[in-house]
Design an enzyme around this catalytic site. Structure first.
Site, short mmCIF file in Angstrom:
data_model
loop_
_atom_site.label_atom_id
_atom_site.label_comp_id
_atom_site.label_asym_id
_atom_site.label_seq_id
_atom_site.Cartn_x
_atom_site.Cartn_y
_atom_site.Cartn_z
N SER A 133 3.58 4.47 3.75
CA SER A 133 3.67 3.02 3.61
C SER A 133 5.10 2.65 3.22
O SER A 133 5.84 3.49 2.68
CB SER A 133 2.71 2.52 2.52
OG SER A 133 2.93 1.17 2.18
N TYR A 135 -1.11 1.98 -6.06
CA TYR A 135 -1.05 2.29 -4.62
C TYR A 135 0.28 2.94 -4.27
O TYR A 135 0.32 3.97 -3.57
CB TYR A 135 -1.26 1.01 -3.81
CG TYR A 135 -1.19 1.21 -2.32
CD1 TYR A 135 -2.26 1.77 -1.63
CD2 TYR A 135 -0.06 0.83 -1.59
CE1 TYR A 135 -2.19 1.95 -0.25
CE2 TYR A 135 0.01 1.00 -0.23
CZ TYR A 135 -1.07 1.55 0.45
OH TYR A 135 -1.01 1.74 1.81
#
Length: 289
Positions: A125, A138
């Site tokens: 990501s 996250y």
């Protein structure tokens, strides 16, 4: 590939099948099988945190006479909230899916990948390179995936297995919405002093996520980028998805930390609630570099 029930995973499964691969598409539930059923897509029940499921996948691969060309580690869960507030049980759940489950699948399939000179493609990501207030859990799991990928790339390079990382920015999928109910529960459980510190941040995160997702690329665009990482004859070590991810990741390599903090905090501040004079509440200071 893992995490093929919907979104980027389902789109990537279809794109790879279109390019001639037979795709073992990991899904969580029987109901997820039907939308994926197609020529050259074989949905398999796979919870990457379940050792039995991982062993069954490895056995299915071993029974197949075709070489294993690639493993796409795509499964993931969101996880937003302040570091102080997020329960350790949630930290562990996020890491179980976003890191340890992928390590388990990779370990199980490495014998087949080594025999076939295959490739590991890890979906990380933008948050694997840049974190900000409210995104720590996250981002931490994705930073860890990046580090694991770097180690694995160097370990496997002498043995013919390439390791590639894909770093998406905003992608128009439902994953971003999946964590909002958990964020609401987290906020409801905060102590009064935590509300004073983080209440405005907690209200800003959903709007920030929604804006970032809306401005992102479609799942089909992301799928084509991942397929490129799978099929390029001489792949790069990393591919980004979307202009925002490409810009911010490049910026993170050259900007001082404080300047990068100012950029990310300024972007987040636009989504803070405002008072009747249009001022953010609370008024969050942005310190200079």
């Amino acid at each position: 590939m893992t995490g093929a029930s919907a979104g980027i995973g389902a789109a990537t499964a279809r794109e790879l099948a279109r390019r001639g691969f037979h795709v073992l598409a990991g899904v969580r539930r029987d109901s997820d099988r039907t939308p994926l059923q197609a020529r050259d897509i074989e949905p398999v029940i796979l919870d990457i945190t379940d050792a039995g499921h991982v062993a069954a996948l490895a056995a299915r691969v071993e029974r197949d006479p075709r070489p294993l060309r690639a493993l796409v580690n795509n499964a993931g869960v969101p996880g937003a909230g302040p570091v102080e507030v997020m329960p350790l049980s949630e930290w562990r759940r996020i890491f179980e899916v976003n890191l340890f489950g992928h390590v388990a699948v990779t370990q199980a399939l490495l014998p087949a990948l080594l025999r076939g000179n295959g490739r590991v493609v890890n979906i990380s990501s933008l948050n694997g390179k840049i974190s900000m207030a409210g995104y720590g859990p996250y981002a931490a799991s994705k930073f860890a995936m990046e580090a694991t990928s770097d180690a694995l790339r160097n370990e496997l390079a002498p043995h013919g297995v390439q390791v590639v990382v894909v770093e998406p920015g905003g992608v128009q999928t439902e994953m971003s919405r999946a964590g909002l109910a958990a964020l609401t529960r987290l906020g409801d459980g905060m102590a009064p002093e935590q509300h004073a510190r983080y209440g405005a941040l907690m209200r800003a995160i959903p709007a920030h996520v929604a804006a970032f997702t809306k401005a992102g690329v479609t799942a089909d665009v992301a799928a084509r980028r991942i397929a490129k990482a799978v099929t390029d004859r001489r792949p790069r070590t990393r591919y980004t998805i979307g202009a925002t991810a490409a810009f911010l990741i490049r910026a993170s390599r050259i900007l001082p930390d404080r300047m990068l903090d100012r950029m990310t905090t300024s972007d987040l501040r636009r989504h803070y609630p405002t008072d009747d004079r249009g001022r953010t509440t609370p008024r969050v200071p942005i310190r200079g570099a």
